[in-house]
Design a protein around this motif. Structure first.
Motif, PDB file in Angstrom:
ATOM      1  N   HIS A 132      66.541  65.431  61.698  1.00 33.55           N
ATOM      2  CA  HIS A 132      65.642  65.925  63.006  1.00 33.55           C
ATOM      3  C   HIS A 132      65.815  64.000  64.240  1.00 33.55           C
ATOM      4  CE1 HIS A 132      63.525  68.793  61.653  1.00 33.55           C
ATOM      5  NE2 HIS A 132      62.837  67.707  60.495  1.00 33.55           N
ATOM      6  N   VAL A 133      66.210  63.467  63.868  1.00 32.84           N
ATOM      7  CA  VAL A 133      66.418  62.256  64.637  1.00 32.84           C
ATOM      8  C   VAL A 133      68.073  62.123  65.056  1.00 32.84           C
ATOM      9  CG1 VAL A 133      66.732  59.183  64.780  1.00 32.84           C
ATOM     10  CG2 VAL A 133      64.591  60.610  63.737  1.00 32.84           C
ATOM     11  N   LEU A 134      69.189  62.231  64.579  1.00 28.36           N
ATOM     12  CA  LEU A 134      70.337  62.697  64.638  1.00 28.36           C
ATOM     13  C   LEU A 134      70.459  63.536  65.606  1.00 28.36           C
ATOM     14  CD1 LEU A 134      72.116  62.367  61.160  1.00 28.36           C
ATOM     15  CD2 LEU A 134      71.857  60.377  62.894  1.00 28.36           C
ATOM     16  N   LEU A 135      70.092  64.745  65.636  1.00 30.34           N
ATOM     17  CA  LEU A 135      69.932  65.989  66.635  1.00 30.34           C
ATOM     18  C   LEU A 135      69.593  65.749  67.727  1.00 30.34           C
ATOM     19  CD1 LEU A 135      68.544  68.766  64.145  1.00 30.34           C
ATOM     20  CD2 LEU A 135      71.031  68.902  65.372  1.00 30.34           C
ATOM     21  N   LEU A 136      68.114  64.383  67.454  1.00 30.97           N
ATOM     22  CA  LEU A 136      67.871  64.559  69.082  1.00 30.97           C
ATOM     23  C   LEU A 136      68.762  63.094  70.349  1.00 30.97           C
ATOM     24  CD1 LEU A 136      64.390  63.853  67.733  1.00 30.97           C
ATOM     25  CD2 LEU A 136      65.109  65.563  69.600  1.00 30.97           C
ATOM     26  N   ILE A 137      69.031  62.413  69.010  1.00 30.74           N
ATOM     27  CA  ILE A 137      71.057  61.578  69.509  1.00 30.74           C
ATOM     28  C   ILE A 137      71.701  62.505  70.119  1.00 30.74           C
ATOM     29  CG2 ILE A 137      71.795  59.813  69.308  1.00 30.74           C
ATOM     30  CD1 ILE A 137      70.022  58.880  67.115  1.00 30.74           C
ATOM     31  N   LEU A 138      71.816  63.340  69.329  1.00 29.07           N
ATOM     32  CA  LEU A 138      73.106  63.500  70.001  1.00 29.07           C
ATOM     33  C   LEU A 138      72.284  64.548  71.164  1.00 29.07           C
ATOM     34  CD1 LEU A 138      75.586  65.413  69.340  1.00 29.07           C
ATOM     35  CD2 LEU A 138      74.698  67.785  67.798  1.00 29.07           C
TER      36      LEU A 138
END
Length: 145
Positions: A132-138
């Motif tokens: 989820h964090v990686l997707l938010l960063i993306l």
């Protein structure tokens, strides 16, 4: 009496362990859905702000799901302790009765703020936060490109 209690606890343990494993499978499914939905919104529809919001909502949903799993895990630990006591480790303390999952859950339930804090706490665990964090960063990167 101890054999009947042990049998009841063993049955409860089998049921709870199965549920605990199912929660893990569905948490992985939530993560996969988040990847698919977020990537679709970002790359196919070229949206920027909505994927950020949707991703955060799905992440919180995963945290809520993991909260249920954590509560099941807490009960599993109590059942395992009771089984250990009944098998001879220590019979001096008050026994933990089987088939008390909902009662135990209700007695440990906190208010609305406590429940929200529990959800957030579960959401911040590394195994829940990924991906989820990686997707938010993306999403944030795509917003500023």
């Amino acid at each position: 009496m101890a054999d009947g209690q042990l049998s009841t606890l063993q049955q409860e343990w089998i049921t709870l362990q199965s549920q605990f494993d199912q929660y893990e499978k569905y948490s992985l499914l939530i993560k996969l859905c988040n990847i698919l939905i977020t990537c679709y919104l970002l790359f196919a529809l070229k949206l920027a702000l909505w994927p950020l919001f949707i991703c955060a909502v799905i992440w919180l949903q995963d945290g809520i799901w993991k909260t249920f799993q954590a509560r099941t895990g807490d009960r599993l630990l109590l059942v395992e302790e009771a089984v250990s006591q009944l098998q001879g480790a220590d019979n001096s303390s008050q026994p933990i009765l089987g088939m008390q999952f909902n009662s135990a859950w209700e007695s440990n339930r906190s208010g609305a703020i406590g429940l929200i804090m529990e959800y957030v706490k579960q959401s911040l665990k590394p195994t829940v936060a990924y991906p989820h964090v990686l997707l938010l960063i993306l999403c944030l990167i795509m917003m500023f490109l």
